[in-house]
Design a protein around this motif. Structure first.
Motif, PDB file in Angstrom:
ATOM      1  N   LEU A   1       1.001  -5.052  12.702  1.00 41.64           N
ATOM      2  CA  LEU A   1       0.488  -3.761  12.849  1.00 41.64           C
ATOM      3  C   LEU A   1       1.402  -2.701  12.962  1.00 41.64           C
ATOM      4  O   LEU A   1       1.447  -1.441  12.144  1.00 41.64           O
ATOM      5  CB  LEU A   1      -0.361  -3.748  14.082  1.00 41.64           C
ATOM      6  CG  LEU A   1      -1.744  -4.295  14.205  1.00 41.64           C
ATOM      7  CD1 LEU A   1      -2.169  -4.253  15.572  1.00 41.64           C
ATOM      8  CD2 LEU A   1      -2.762  -3.600  13.328  1.00 41.64           C
ATOM      9  N   ALA A   2       2.661  -2.826  13.467  1.00 42.15           N
ATOM     10  CA  ALA A   2       3.752  -2.159  13.321  1.00 42.15           C
ATOM     11  C   ALA A   2       4.143  -1.746  11.760  1.00 42.15           C
ATOM     12  O   ALA A   2       4.384  -0.600  11.459  1.00 42.15           O
ATOM     13  CB  ALA A   2       5.123  -2.528  14.053  1.00 42.15           C
ATOM     14  N   ILE A   3       4.601  -2.800  11.061  1.00 44.01           N
ATOM     15  CA  ILE A   3       4.717  -2.718   9.617  1.00 44.01           C
ATOM     16  C   ILE A   3       3.820  -1.974   9.052  1.00 44.01           C
ATOM     17  O   ILE A   3       4.107  -0.832   8.140  1.00 44.01           O
ATOM     18  CB  ILE A   3       5.032  -4.065   9.167  1.00 44.01           C
ATOM     19  CG1 ILE A   3       6.292  -4.843   9.667  1.00 44.01           C
ATOM     20  CG2 ILE A   3       5.211  -3.916   7.625  1.00 44.01           C
ATOM     21  CD1 ILE A   3       6.189  -6.082   9.315  1.00 44.01           C
ATOM     22  N   LEU A   4       2.606  -2.212   9.337  1.00 45.56           N
ATOM     23  CA  LEU A   4       1.533  -1.588   8.667  1.00 45.56           C
ATOM     24  C   LEU A   4       1.442  -0.086   8.956  1.00 45.56           C
ATOM     25  O   LEU A   4       1.213   0.822   7.991  1.00 45.56           O
ATOM     26  CB  LEU A   4       0.231  -2.211   8.774  1.00 45.56           C
ATOM     27  CG  LEU A   4      -1.127  -1.636   8.241  1.00 45.56           C
ATOM     28  CD1 LEU A   4      -0.870  -1.827   6.641  1.00 45.56           C
ATOM     29  CD2 LEU A   4      -2.346  -2.147   8.530  1.00 45.56           C
ATOM     30  N   PHE A   5       1.867   0.424  10.117  1.00 44.45           N
ATOM     31  CA  PHE A   5       1.864   1.725  10.625  1.00 44.45           C
ATOM     32  C   PHE A   5       3.055   2.312   9.827  1.00 44.45           C
ATOM     33  O   PHE A   5       2.856   3.481   9.577  1.00 44.45           O
ATOM     34  CB  PHE A   5       1.956   1.594  12.159  1.00 44.45           C
ATOM     35  CG  PHE A   5       2.036   3.016  12.752  1.00 44.45           C
ATOM     36  CD1 PHE A   5       0.684   3.556  13.012  1.00 44.45           C
ATOM     37  CD2 PHE A   5       3.173   3.775  13.067  1.00 44.45           C
ATOM     38  CE1 PHE A   5       0.842   5.026  13.649  1.00 44.45           C
ATOM     39  CE2 PHE A   5       3.461   4.863  13.454  1.00 44.45           C
ATOM     40  CZ  PHE A   5       2.133   5.503  13.761  1.00 44.45           C
ATOM     41  N   VAL A   6       4.101   1.795   9.727  1.00 47.55           N
ATOM     42  CA  VAL A   6       5.187   2.352   9.214  1.00 47.55           C
ATOM     43  C   VAL A   6       4.772   2.715   7.709  1.00 47.55           C
ATOM     44  O   VAL A   6       5.140   3.608   7.283  1.00 47.55           O
ATOM     45  CB  VAL A   6       6.368   1.662   9.438  1.00 47.55           C
ATOM     46  CG1 VAL A   6       7.661   2.255   8.433  1.00 47.55           C
ATOM     47  CG2 VAL A   6       6.764   1.677  10.895  1.00 47.55           C
ATOM     48  N   VAL A   7       4.362   1.745   7.015  1.00 43.66           N
ATOM     49  CA  VAL A   7       4.100   1.967   5.669  1.00 43.66           C
ATOM     50  C   VAL A   7       2.970   3.007   5.456  1.00 43.66           C
ATOM     51  O   VAL A   7       3.320   3.643   4.369  1.00 43.66           O
ATOM     52  CB  VAL A   7       3.510   0.495   5.053  1.00 43.66           C
ATOM     53  CG1 VAL A   7       3.021   0.674   3.641  1.00 43.66           C
ATOM     54  CG2 VAL A   7       4.987  -0.637   5.044  1.00 43.66           C
ATOM     55  N   LEU A   8       2.040   2.915   6.185  1.00 43.62           N
ATOM     56  CA  LEU A   8       0.905   3.884   6.150  1.00 43.62           C
ATOM     57  C   LEU A   8       1.700   5.613   6.288  1.00 43.62           C
ATOM     58  O   LEU A   8       1.379   6.434   5.763  1.00 43.62           O
ATOM     59  CB  LEU A   8      -0.023   3.809   7.004  1.00 43.62           C
ATOM     60  CG  LEU A   8      -1.258   2.867   6.441  1.00 43.62           C
ATOM     61  CD1 LEU A   8      -2.314   2.552   7.895  1.00 43.62           C
ATOM     62  CD2 LEU A   8      -2.059   3.480   5.237  1.00 43.62           C
ATOM     63  N   SER A   9       2.563   5.569   7.380  1.00 42.97           N
ATOM     64  CA  SER A   9       3.210   6.859   7.559  1.00 42.97           C
ATOM     65  C   SER A   9       3.875   7.264   6.262  1.00 42.97           C
ATOM     66  O   SER A   9       3.978   8.436   6.044  1.00 42.97           O
ATOM     67  CB  SER A   9       4.165   6.840   8.570  1.00 42.97           C
ATOM     68  OG  SER A   9       3.387   6.271   9.842  1.00 42.97           O
ATOM     69  N   ILE A  10       4.595   6.286   5.688  1.00 42.71           N
ATOM     70  CA  ILE A  10       5.377   6.659   4.419  1.00 42.71           C
ATOM     71  C   ILE A  10       4.433   7.050   3.338  1.00 42.71           C
ATOM     72  O   ILE A  10       4.536   8.158   2.751  1.00 42.71           O
ATOM     73  CB  ILE A  10       6.345   5.624   4.077  1.00 42.71           C
ATOM     74  CG1 ILE A  10       7.466   5.231   5.089  1.00 42.71           C
ATOM     75  CG2 ILE A  10       6.897   5.759   2.692  1.00 42.71           C
ATOM     76  CD1 ILE A  10       8.127   4.104   4.832  1.00 42.71           C
ATOM     77  N   VAL A  11       3.456   6.357   3.139  1.00 43.59           N
ATOM     78  CA  VAL A  11       2.390   6.751   2.132  1.00 43.59           C
ATOM     79  C   VAL A  11       1.814   8.021   2.423  1.00 43.59           C
ATOM     80  O   VAL A  11       1.592   8.785   1.415  1.00 43.59           O
ATOM     81  CB  VAL A  11       1.349   5.525   2.056  1.00 43.59           C
ATOM     82  CG1 VAL A  11       0.128   6.068   1.252  1.00 43.59           C
ATOM     83  CG2 VAL A  11       2.117   4.277   1.516  1.00 43.59           C
ATOM     84  N   LEU A  12       1.357   8.275   3.598  1.00 43.77           N
ATOM     85  CA  LEU A  12       0.913   9.669   4.120  1.00 43.77           C
ATOM     86  C   LEU A  12       1.810  10.664   3.742  1.00 43.77           C
ATOM     87  O   LEU A  12       1.330  11.843   3.328  1.00 43.77           O
ATOM     88  CB  LEU A  12       0.308   9.451   5.481  1.00 43.77           C
ATOM     89  CG  LEU A  12      -0.937   8.820   5.558  1.00 43.77           C
ATOM     90  CD1 LEU A  12      -1.286   8.756   7.056  1.00 43.77           C
ATOM     91  CD2 LEU A  12      -2.120   9.801   4.934  1.00 43.77           C
ATOM     92  N   ALA A  13       2.942  10.286   4.020  1.00 39.77           N
ATOM     93  CA  ALA A  13       3.923  11.565   3.721  1.00 39.77           C
ATOM     94  C   ALA A  13       4.177  11.837   2.240  1.00 39.77           C
ATOM     95  O   ALA A  13       4.047  12.980   1.743  1.00 39.77           O
ATOM     96  CB  ALA A  13       5.482  11.064   4.400  1.00 39.77           C
ATOM     97  N   ALA A  14       4.176  10.927   1.351  1.00 35.70           N
ATOM     98  CA  ALA A  14       4.244  10.890  -0.019  1.00 35.70           C
ATOM     99  C   ALA A  14       3.156  11.546  -0.506  1.00 35.70           C
ATOM    100  O   ALA A  14       3.010  12.514  -1.537  1.00 35.70           O
ATOM    101  CB  ALA A  14       4.655   9.559  -0.629  1.00 35.70           C
ATOM    102  N   VAL A  15       1.652  11.198  -0.285  1.00 39.06           N
ATOM    103  CA  VAL A  15       0.428  11.676  -0.506  1.00 39.06           C
ATOM    104  C   VAL A  15       0.535  13.329  -0.115  1.00 39.06           C
ATOM    105  O   VAL A  15       0.178  14.218  -1.016  1.00 39.06           O
ATOM    106  CB  VAL A  15      -0.617  10.821  -0.211  1.00 39.06           C
ATOM    107  CG1 VAL A  15      -1.963  11.525  -0.369  1.00 39.06           C
ATOM    108  CG2 VAL A  15      -0.680   9.768  -0.566  1.00 39.06           C
ATOM    109  N   ALA A  16       0.935  13.610   0.946  1.00 30.57           N
ATOM    110  CA  ALA A  16       0.981  15.111   1.624  1.00 30.57           C
ATOM    111  C   ALA A  16       1.937  15.760   0.589  1.00 30.57           C
ATOM    112  O   ALA A  16       1.479  17.028   0.301  1.00 30.57           O
ATOM    113  CB  ALA A  16       1.397  15.281   3.166  1.00 30.57           C
ATOM    114  N   VAL A  17       2.946  15.318   0.321  1.00 31.11           N
ATOM    115  CA  VAL A  17       3.906  15.897  -0.623  1.00 31.11           C
ATOM    116  C   VAL A  17       3.335  16.237  -2.051  1.00 31.11           C
ATOM    117  O   VAL A  17       3.445  17.209  -2.535  1.00 31.11           O
ATOM    118  CB  VAL A  17       5.353  15.364  -0.665  1.00 31.11           C
ATOM    119  CG1 VAL A  17       6.154  16.003  -2.055  1.00 31.11           C
ATOM    120  CG2 VAL A  17       5.952  15.330   0.594  1.00 31.11           C
TER     121      VAL A  17
END
Length: 126
Positions: free
Chosen positions: A56-72
Protein backbone atom coordinates in the motif's frame (compact mmCIF):
# COMPACT_ATOMS: atom_id res chain seq x y z
CA UNK A 1 -8.93 10.76 -15.07
CA UNK A 2 -7.59 13.11 -12.39
CA UNK A 3 -10.73 12.74 -10.26
CA UNK A 4 -10.64 8.95 -10.54
CA UNK A 5 -6.97 8.84 -9.49
CA UNK A 6 -7.71 11.17 -6.58
CA UNK A 7 -10.48 8.85 -5.36
CA UNK A 8 -8.17 5.83 -5.68
CA UNK A 9 -5.48 7.76 -3.78
CA UNK A 10 -7.94 8.49 -0.95
CA UNK A 11 -8.97 4.81 -0.76
CA UNK A 12 -5.34 3.67 -0.68
CA UNK A 13 -4.55 6.23 2.02
CA UNK A 14 -7.47 5.08 4.17
CA UNK A 15 -6.47 1.43 3.71
CA UNK A 16 -2.88 2.26 4.60
CA UNK A 17 -3.95 3.98 7.81
CA UNK A 18 -6.19 1.03 8.71
CA UNK A 19 -3.47 -1.56 8.10
CA UNK A 20 -0.93 0.43 10.10
CA UNK A 21 -3.34 0.78 13.02
CA UNK A 22 -4.01 -2.98 13.03
CA UNK A 23 -0.36 -3.80 13.62
CA UNK A 24 0.94 -4.42 17.12
CA UNK A 25 2.80 -1.47 18.53
CA UNK A 26 5.42 -3.41 20.49
CA UNK A 27 7.19 -4.74 17.46
CA UNK A 28 4.88 -7.60 16.59
CA UNK A 29 4.13 -6.06 13.22
CA UNK A 30 7.81 -6.04 12.38
CA UNK A 31 8.19 -9.78 12.75
CA UNK A 32 9.88 -9.63 16.17
CA UNK A 33 8.79 -12.26 18.63
CA UNK A 34 7.67 -15.61 17.52
CA UNK A 35 5.11 -18.31 17.65
CA UNK A 36 4.53 -21.38 15.50
CA UNK A 37 4.53 -20.46 11.84
CA UNK A 38 1.39 -20.57 9.81
CA UNK A 39 -0.94 -18.08 8.22
CA UNK A 40 -3.38 -17.85 11.12
CA UNK A 41 -0.73 -17.50 13.84
CA UNK A 42 0.37 -14.17 15.27
CA UNK A 43 3.55 -14.20 13.23
CA UNK A 44 1.69 -15.07 10.03
CA UNK A 45 -0.74 -12.20 10.62
CA UNK A 46 2.15 -9.82 11.32
CA UNK A 47 3.90 -10.89 8.12
CA UNK A 48 0.68 -10.40 6.17
CA UNK A 49 0.15 -6.92 7.65
CA UNK A 50 3.77 -5.97 7.01
CA UNK A 51 3.57 -7.05 3.36
CA UNK A 52 0.24 -5.31 2.92
CA UNK A 53 1.66 -2.12 4.43
CA UNK A 54 4.63 -2.24 2.07
CA UNK A 55 2.41 -2.78 -0.99
CA UNK A 56 0.00 0.00 0.00
CA UNK A 57 2.87 2.40 0.73
CA UNK A 58 4.45 1.75 -2.68
CA UNK A 59 1.06 2.18 -4.35
CA UNK A 60 0.51 5.44 -2.45
CA UNK A 61 3.86 6.88 -3.57
CA UNK A 62 3.34 5.79 -7.19
CA UNK A 63 -0.15 7.30 -7.25
CA UNK A 64 1.23 10.54 -5.78
CA UNK A 65 3.81 10.79 -8.56
CA UNK A 66 1.22 9.97 -11.24
CA UNK A 67 -1.21 12.55 -9.83
CA UNK A 68 1.53 15.19 -9.85
CA UNK A 69 2.37 14.39 -13.47
CA UNK A 70 -1.30 14.49 -14.50
CA UNK A 71 -1.79 17.80 -12.68
CA UNK A 72 1.16 19.33 -14.53
CA UNK A 73 -0.13 18.08 -17.88
CA UNK A 74 -3.65 19.39 -17.35
CA UNK A 75 -2.63 22.80 -16.00
CA UNK A 76 0.24 23.65 -18.34
CA UNK A 77 -0.44 25.83 -21.34
CA UNK A 78 1.62 26.46 -24.42
CA UNK A 79 1.67 30.23 -23.97
CA UNK A 80 2.90 32.11 -20.99
CA UNK A 81 0.41 34.63 -19.74
CA UNK A 82 1.65 37.73 -18.01
CA UNK A 83 -0.51 40.12 -16.06
CA UNK A 84 2.21 42.65 -15.36
CA UNK A 85 1.39 46.06 -16.76
CA UNK A 86 4.67 47.49 -18.00
CA UNK A 87 3.18 50.83 -19.11
CA UNK A 88 3.02 52.50 -15.71
CA UNK A 89 3.06 56.28 -15.58
CA UNK A 90 5.23 57.82 -12.88
CA UNK A 91 3.48 59.37 -9.89
CA UNK A 92 3.64 63.18 -9.83
CA UNK A 93 3.39 63.58 -6.05
CA UNK A 94 5.31 60.63 -4.69
CA UNK A 95 4.42 60.22 -0.99
CA UNK A 96 7.62 58.28 -0.39
CA UNK A 97 9.92 60.92 -1.83
CA UNK A 98 12.12 62.69 0.72
CA UNK A 99 10.64 65.89 2.06
CA UNK A 100 12.43 69.02 0.94
CA UNK A 101 12.29 71.64 3.70
CA UNK A 102 8.87 70.71 5.03
CA UNK A 103 7.98 68.57 7.99
CA UNK A 104 5.45 65.79 7.88
CA UNK A 105 2.00 66.76 6.62
CA UNK A 106 3.13 70.32 5.86
CA UNK A 107 4.18 71.10 9.46
CA UNK A 108 7.27 73.25 9.91
CA UNK A 109 10.46 71.25 10.36
CA UNK A 110 11.65 70.52 13.87
CA UNK A 111 14.85 72.29 14.88
CA UNK A 112 17.72 69.97 15.72
CA UNK A 113 18.62 69.34 19.35
CA UNK A 114 21.79 71.24 20.34
CA UNK A 115 24.67 69.05 21.36
CA UNK A 116 25.67 70.04 24.87
CA UNK A 117 27.27 68.09 27.64
CA UNK A 118 24.53 68.58 30.23
CA UNK A 119 24.57 64.99 31.41
CA UNK A 120 23.86 65.01 35.17
CA UNK A 121 25.67 61.71 35.65
CA UNK A 122 28.79 62.60 33.69
CA UNK A 123 30.86 63.36 36.85
CA UNK A 124 29.52 60.45 38.91
CA UNK A 125 32.38 57.96 38.82
CA UNK A 126 33.84 55.83 41.58
Amino acid sequence: MFFFLTVVQAIVAAALVGVILMQRSEGGGLGIGGSPSGMMSARGAADFLTKTTKILAILFVVLSIVLAAVAVETSSTSTIESTIDRNVTPVQNDPLAPLAGDGLDGDPPVSPVPETNDDPLSGATR
